[in-house]
Design a protein around this motif. Structure first.
Motif, PDB file in Angstrom:
ATOM      1  N   HIS A 188     -20.040  -8.365  26.722  1.00  0.00           N
ATOM      2  CA  HIS A 188     -19.431  -7.375  27.627  1.00  0.00           C
ATOM      3  C   HIS A 188     -20.539  -6.618  28.337  1.00  0.00           C
ATOM      4  O   HIS A 188     -21.520  -6.192  27.717  1.00  0.00           O
ATOM      5  CB  HIS A 188     -18.559  -6.392  26.847  1.00  0.00           C
ATOM      6  N   LEU A 189     -20.404  -6.456  29.646  1.00  0.00           N
ATOM      7  CA  LEU A 189     -21.382  -5.728  30.450  1.00  0.00           C
ATOM      8  C   LEU A 189     -20.730  -4.493  31.053  1.00  0.00           C
ATOM      9  O   LEU A 189     -19.718  -4.594  31.752  1.00  0.00           O
ATOM     10  CB  LEU A 189     -21.920  -6.625  31.579  1.00  0.00           C
ATOM     11  N   ASP A 190     -21.311  -3.322  30.782  1.00  0.00           N
ATOM     12  CA  ASP A 190     -20.882  -2.087  31.432  1.00  0.00           C
ATOM     13  C   ASP A 190     -21.676  -1.974  32.725  1.00  0.00           C
ATOM     14  O   ASP A 190     -22.899  -1.774  32.693  1.00  0.00           O
ATOM     15  CB  ASP A 190     -21.165  -0.885  30.535  1.00  0.00           C
ATOM     16  N   PRO A 191     -21.042  -2.113  33.890  1.00  0.00           N
ATOM     17  CA  PRO A 191     -21.794  -2.141  35.154  1.00  0.00           C
ATOM     18  C   PRO A 191     -22.510  -0.838  35.479  1.00  0.00           C
ATOM     19  O   PRO A 191     -23.541  -0.862  36.156  1.00  0.00           O
ATOM     20  CB  PRO A 191     -20.715  -2.459  36.196  1.00  0.00           C
ATOM     21  N   VAL A 192     -21.994   0.282  35.003  1.00  0.00           N
ATOM     22  CA  VAL A 192     -22.591   1.583  35.336  1.00  0.00           C
ATOM     23  C   VAL A 192     -23.819   1.864  34.477  1.00  0.00           C
ATOM     24  O   VAL A 192     -24.883   2.245  34.980  1.00  0.00           O
ATOM     25  CB  VAL A 192     -21.563   2.718  35.186  1.00  0.00           C
ATOM     26  N   THR A 193     -23.710   1.679  33.166  1.00  0.00           N
ATOM     27  CA  THR A 193     -24.824   1.974  32.267  1.00  0.00           C
ATOM     28  C   THR A 193     -25.746   0.779  32.054  1.00  0.00           C
ATOM     29  O   THR A 193     -26.881   0.943  31.607  1.00  0.00           O
ATOM     30  CB  THR A 193     -24.305   2.434  30.901  1.00  0.00           C
ATOM     31  N   GLY A 194     -25.253  -0.439  32.342  1.00  0.00           N
ATOM     32  CA  GLY A 194     -26.033  -1.634  32.092  1.00  0.00           C
ATOM     33  C   GLY A 194     -26.037  -2.067  30.647  1.00  0.00           C
ATOM     34  O   GLY A 194     -26.800  -2.957  30.257  1.00  0.00           O
ATOM     35  N   ALA A 195     -25.173  -1.476  29.813  1.00  0.00           N
ATOM     36  CA  ALA A 195     -25.130  -1.813  28.387  1.00  0.00           C
ATOM     37  C   ALA A 195     -24.490  -3.181  28.177  1.00  0.00           C
ATOM     38  O   ALA A 195     -23.408  -3.464  28.695  1.00  0.00           O
ATOM     39  CB  ALA A 195     -24.357  -0.758  27.617  1.00  0.00           C
ATOM     40  N   VAL A 196     -25.164  -4.021  27.400  1.00  0.00           N
ATOM     41  CA  VAL A 196     -24.658  -5.359  27.051  1.00  0.00           C
ATOM     42  C   VAL A 196     -24.352  -5.373  25.554  1.00  0.00           C
ATOM     43  O   VAL A 196     -25.223  -5.054  24.734  1.00  0.00           O
ATOM     44  CB  VAL A 196     -25.701  -6.448  27.385  1.00  0.00           C
ATOM     45  N   THR A 197     -23.123  -5.727  25.207  1.00  0.00           N
ATOM     46  CA  THR A 197     -22.717  -5.797  23.807  1.00  0.00           C
ATOM     47  C   THR A 197     -21.949  -7.087  23.553  1.00  0.00           C
ATOM     48  O   THR A 197     -21.416  -7.705  24.486  1.00  0.00           O
ATOM     49  CB  THR A 197     -21.822  -4.602  23.423  1.00  0.00           C
ATOM     50  N   ARG A 198     -21.889  -7.482  22.300  1.00  0.00           N
ATOM     51  CA  ARG A 198     -21.093  -8.664  21.921  1.00  0.00           C
ATOM     52  C   ARG A 198     -19.624  -8.286  21.834  1.00  0.00           C
ATOM     53  O   ARG A 198     -19.271  -7.240  21.286  1.00  0.00           O
ATOM     54  CB  ARG A 198     -21.581  -9.214  20.582  1.00  0.00           C
ATOM     55  N   LYS A 199     -18.763  -9.144  22.353  1.00  0.00           N
ATOM     56  CA  LYS A 199     -17.326  -8.874  22.331  1.00  0.00           C
ATOM     57  C   LYS A 199     -16.767  -8.918  20.911  1.00  0.00           C
ATOM     58  O   LYS A 199     -15.749  -8.281  20.627  1.00  0.00           O
ATOM     59  CB  LYS A 199     -16.589  -9.873  23.219  1.00  0.00           C
ATOM     60  N   ASP A 200     -17.434  -9.671  20.031  1.00  0.00           N
ATOM     61  CA  ASP A 200     -16.934  -9.755  18.655  1.00  0.00           C
ATOM     62  C   ASP A 200     -17.440  -8.620  17.780  1.00  0.00           C
ATOM     63  O   ASP A 200     -17.169  -8.577  16.575  1.00  0.00           O
ATOM     64  CB  ASP A 200     -17.299 -11.110  18.045  1.00  0.00           C
ATOM     65  N   GLY A 201     -18.207  -7.689  18.387  1.00  0.00           N
ATOM     66  CA  GLY A 201     -18.700  -6.541  17.638  1.00  0.00           C
ATOM     67  C   GLY A 201     -19.978  -6.787  16.875  1.00  0.00           C
ATOM     68  O   GLY A 201     -20.484  -5.875  16.212  1.00  0.00           O
TER      69      GLY A 201
END
Length: 271
Positions: A177-190
């Motif tokens: 998952h990419l947050d376009p504003v903050t640029g944070a990238v995380t795994r969708k499965d947590g």
């Protein structure tokens, strides 16, 4: 002014004897050093003017190039440099829009207009982050983390996330998952991300807001008026030219443009 990538750079030099007179040399060699350190030696020839030499070099890489002329009999040398734009240099405004704004329709003015257009784009993106959409490649020296922060925002989409270590873990962008504003990238499965990682992503604004376009126009006009406008009187400067010092930019940006680029209290990168 910089050359476009793939354009021909015409290189010139003069051969002078110790007394300063133009003379024909026994040999003339010109060496072009590219940004990556490799060299090219385009053919050099004397023009119809004694002691005046010319060589044509077809540009093949973006960046700063060094030019070294060496003559023999008499011994003489000359060093110069030139720049080559990247294939698609980012500009917030089009060349035609910039020419209409500055009332400069003569093609002879195009190189200078393009130069200040590129400079104004840099200034705009200082406040807003990427405006013109481009592909960004970044290395992130991280270990085991919940989130990875991309450095250029707004971020549009992930292209790839790959390990920088042999046998490391690569990640399918569709699983992230990419947050376009903050640029944070995380795994969708947590789960956690295991680095170090290299990210390739698209950043910028597919639709440029009116306030950014307006700010770009104000900055371009200001830079042109204060640096490139021949014969312009410096008396009677109105509110258009009022500036305050900005870290990294000095007094280059008028207050009106800063207000357009930061219409809220959210700070740079949100406009």
């Amino acid at each position: 002014m910089p050359y476009d990538l793939g354009a021909t750079a015409r290189l010139t030099a003069e051969c002078r004897n110790p007394g300063g007179a133009l003379v024909t040399a026994a040999t003339a060699v010109v060496t072009v050093t590219l940004p990556d350190g490799t060299t090219a030696t385009p053919a050099a020839a004397e023009t119809s003017t004694v002691g005046s030499y010319r060589a044509d070099y077809v540009t093949a890489a973006a960046g700063r190039h060094t030019v070294r002329w060496v003559f023999t009999d008499p011994a003489h040398a000359y060093t110069d440099s030139f720049d080559v734009r990247e294939e698609a240099p980012p500009t917030v405004l089009s060349l035609q829009d910039a020419k209409e704004l500055l009332k400069k329709q003569d093609p002879a003015d195009d190189p200078l207009v393009r130069f200040w257009l590129e400079a104004s784009t840099f200034a705009v993106e200082y406040f807003t982050g990427p405006v013109v959409v481009r592909t960004v490649t970044e290395d992130h020296q991280v270990g085991l983390v919940r989130s990875l922060a991309l450095r250029k925002t707004p971020a549009i989409s992930l292209v790839s996330v790959t390990s920088l270590q042999d046998g490391g873990t690569d990640y399918d962008p569709s699983s992230l998952h990419l947050d376009p504003v903050t640029g944070a990238v995380t795994r969708k499965d947590g789960g956690q991300l295991l680095g170090p990682l290299q990210t390739v992503y698209r950043a910028g604004r597919p639709i440029i807001p009116a306030n950014i376009l307006a700010g770009a126009q104000l900055i371009l006009q200001h830079l042109w008026r204060t640096n490139a406008g021949p014969g312009r009187s410096q008396r009677g400067m109105d509110d258009f030219d009022v500036t305050e010092p900005i870290p990294g930019l000095g007094y280059a940006i008028p207050n009106r443009a800063v207000q357009m680029l930061n219409p809220s209290d959210d700070g740079p990168g949100i406009a």
